[in-house]
Design an enzyme around this catalytic site. Structure first.
Site, mmCIF file in Angstrom:
data_model
loop_
_atom_site.group_PDB
_atom_site.id
_atom_site.type_symbol
_atom_site.label_atom_id
_atom_site.label_comp_id
_atom_site.label_asym_id
_atom_site.label_seq_id
_atom_site.Cartn_x
_atom_site.Cartn_y
_atom_site.Cartn_z
ATOM 1 N N HIS A 192 35.141 -88.596 66.715
ATOM 2 C CA HIS A 192 35.379 -87.785 65.507
ATOM 3 C C HIS A 192 34.062 -87.515 64.757
ATOM 4 O O HIS A 192 34.074 -87.290 63.552
ATOM 5 C CB HIS A 192 36.375 -88.459 64.566
ATOM 6 C CG HIS A 192 37.649 -88.857 65.224
ATOM 7 N ND1 HIS A 192 38.690 -87.991 65.431
ATOM 8 C CD2 HIS A 192 38.049 -90.051 65.751
ATOM 9 C CE1 HIS A 192 39.689 -88.622 66.042
ATOM 10 N NE2 HIS A 192 39.314 -89.873 66.266
ATOM 11 N N SER A 313 11.926 -69.124 60.885
ATOM 12 C CA SER A 313 12.703 -68.308 59.954
ATOM 13 C C SER A 313 11.830 -67.203 59.392
ATOM 14 O O SER A 313 10.628 -67.381 59.180
ATOM 15 C CB SER A 313 13.227 -69.181 58.811
ATOM 16 O OG SER A 313 13.711 -68.381 57.749
ATOM 17 N N LYS A 319 11.158 -73.907 58.533
ATOM 18 C CA LYS A 319 12.284 -74.044 59.461
ATOM 19 C C LYS A 319 11.843 -74.116 60.920
ATOM 20 O O LYS A 319 10.928 -73.451 61.355
ATOM 21 C CB LYS A 319 13.251 -72.854 59.307
ATOM 22 C CG LYS A 319 13.995 -72.788 57.995
ATOM 23 C CD LYS A 319 15.006 -73.906 57.846
ATOM 24 C CE LYS A 319 16.132 -73.796 58.858
ATOM 25 N NZ LYS A 319 16.912 -72.554 58.721
ATOM 26 N N GLU A 326 21.724 -73.226 70.382
ATOM 27 C CA GLU A 326 22.818 -72.484 69.743
ATOM 28 C C GLU A 326 23.309 -71.347 70.627
ATOM 29 O O GLU A 326 24.523 -71.081 70.696
ATOM 30 C CB GLU A 326 22.337 -71.937 68.396
ATOM 31 C CG GLU A 326 22.100 -73.023 67.362
ATOM 32 C CD GLU A 326 21.449 -72.498 66.091
ATOM 33 O OE1 GLU A 326 21.316 -73.279 65.142
ATOM 34 O OE2 GLU A 326 21.071 -71.306 66.045
#
Length: 494
Positions: A192, A313, A319, A326
């Site tokens: 979880h 970014s 960043k 992804e």
């Protein structure tokens, strides 16, 4: 990966290059253009299709990538026709020579798709006619585009499966290498997405080795089932010519000819099974991608992805975005959609062939290309990532992750029923929370205040690095078991 994409775009390019003089349109082409009739099936028609019909009917931009398989298949068919006395030696030699030239022209970019000839098969046949004349018309004896397409498609998928297997093996090799380096590196195990029990990083990475091993098994199973040759089934009923289907099957690397001509030309379950294997493999990659995203976040800090697989970014200079991970995660939706789409296309078709089946190739080509990029990107990230052992070890100390080990000790050493042991350890966890303490920082007297029979031995196993090595069951996370899994994985997969 970028170079492969360029090659693919070159093969499927929609714009035309100006043809060199040696490939200038012949008088035959001009005549066909004037009549508006298709040269391969126009005898029944006095008028050509509308431009809209040409647009919806044409698949050449998609199936152009099958040129190598189509030429291979045609050469095998020509050899068989000659061997059976259906084609004379002179015509066979002209056909083989012409097909070889066509392959060179396509690979050199000199021959490009002609959209008035709806697919790669008609493009090649028409070009062959322009090169060698009437002998080209004999090549289609005892075959149809139906069995021709099915055979080409099976050969292409067979090659794609073999490539996927090699790329999966390379990814497994990268995972095994990293697992070997970190067979004893503690890391939290989650359920979880909550800290559950400590494991080792080696154990965690080897779980993906197993997943990808099953993917390789599925591809191998799909390959075995598809490896029957449809060529010679003709349109749907077979042929009256005395062909030798076993000869073409063997020359094209199939195990045997297909057994039923109707099934041969209407079957696409070989494509669906391959797509299902791609989708499952992609789902495993997606899970790996998700973990790399989480682990590389500042909040976790377990890993740092290399510059090669990260982006920045446009507005936030600090960043480091895990875009490759992804995208691996995101592309799973596309691949799964391709599988569902083709499954729905096939579900209501009566035997034998219907034009709906022209929709089979785009999802296959796209899915295997997507899988290939994702497999190589995943392997690159695993090979290049920097692992923060200290952050992983520190995280195993959070969340009372060794509570279960204490409960097991009470059962194993004191013969207390597990539910009673579970209740006692729950009270110990509550005590640790009230003191803002870790379990092993509680004193022995603290533990004995809840369960008087607890000894120092139980207190020692509360430390994650010790608890890990108590998991000695086969397939467990103890360092000894992980090293055994590593030896077995190398034998099975590499």
């Amino acid at each position: 990966i970028m170079e492969d994409n360029k090659k693919h775009k070159k093969q499927t390019k929609r714009t035309y290059k100006k043809r060199p003089k040696k490939l200038a349109k012949s008088s035959t082409q001009s005549e066909l253009k004037d009549t508006g009739s298709n040269p391969l099936w126009g005898g029944r028609f006095s008028k050509g299709p509308s431009s809209i019909m040409e647009d919806i009917n044409s698949s050449v931009d998609v199936d152009w990538v099958l040129y190598e398989e189509d030429i291979e298949c045609s050469k095998a068919h020509a050899e068989m026709l000659y061997n059976q006395g259906i084609l004379n030696n002179s015509d066979k030699k002209k056909i083989i020579k012409g097909l070889n030239q066509i392959q060179r022209e396509i690979e050199d970019g000199e021959l490009t798709p002609n959209h008035t000839l709806e697919d790669i098969h008609m493009n090649i046949e028409n070009r062959l006619f322009l090169l060698i004349g009437d002998a080209a018309g004999r090549l289609h004896t005892a075959r149809s585009r139906n069995d021709q397409v099915a055979t080409d498609f099976k050969i292409w998928i067979r090659k794609a499966i073999d490539q996927s297997d090699r790329e999966l093996q390379a990814l497994q090799s990268a995972l095994i290498k990293r697992a070997e380096q970190h067979s004893d590196t503690p890391i939290p195990g989650f359920t979880h997405l909550q800290g559950a029990q400590p494991v080792t990083l080696g154990h965690h990475l080897l779980s993906y080795v197993e997943m990808f091993g099953r993917d390789r098994g599925r591809f191998n199973d799909a390959r075995k089932r598809l490896n029957e040759c449809p060529l010679g089934s003709a349109a749907l009923a077979g042929t009256s010519f005395p062909i030798d289907r076993k000869m073409t099957s063997e020359s094209l690397g199939f195990d045997r000819p297909t057994r039923n001509s109707l099934d041969s030309v209407s079957d696409r379950d070989f494509a669906l099974e391959a797509l299902a294997a791609v989708a499952l493999c992609s789902s495993h990659l997606s899970r790996l991608g998700e973990e790399l995203v989480i682990w590389s976040s500042n909040q976790f800090g377990f890993i740092r992805l290399s510059d090669s697989f990260s982006t920045g970014s446009s507005i936030m200079p600090q960043k480091r975005n895990p875009d490759a991970a992804e995208l691996i995660r995101g592309k799973n939706g596309r691949v799964t959609g391709n599988f569902v789409g083709l499954l729905n296309t096939m579900k209501g078709l009566s035997l034998a062939y219907a034009k709906d089946m022209q929709e089979d190739k785009e999802p296959i080509f796209d899915s295997f290309k997507t899988l290939s990029i994702c497999l190589r990107a995943a392997g690159g990230m695993i090979n290049d990532m920097t692992i923060n052992k200290e952050a992983m070890a520190e995280a195993t100390k959070e969340g009372h992750s060794t509570a279960t080990e204490l409960a097991d000790w009470l059962v194993r050493e004191l013969n207390i029923p597990f539910r009673n042991a579970h209740e006692s350890v729950g009270k110990i966890v509550k005590m640790a929370d009230s003191k803002d303490s870790r379990l092993w920082d509680l004193s022995l007297s603290d533990l004995q205040s809840i369960q008087p029979k607890i000894t120092k031995a139980a207190h020692d196993i509360l430390k994650p690095e010790i608890a890990i090595n108590t998991k000695t069951s086969y397939g467990g996370t103890s360092v000894k078991q992980v090293k055994l899994q590593l030896r077995q994985a190398k034998k099975r997969f590499l």
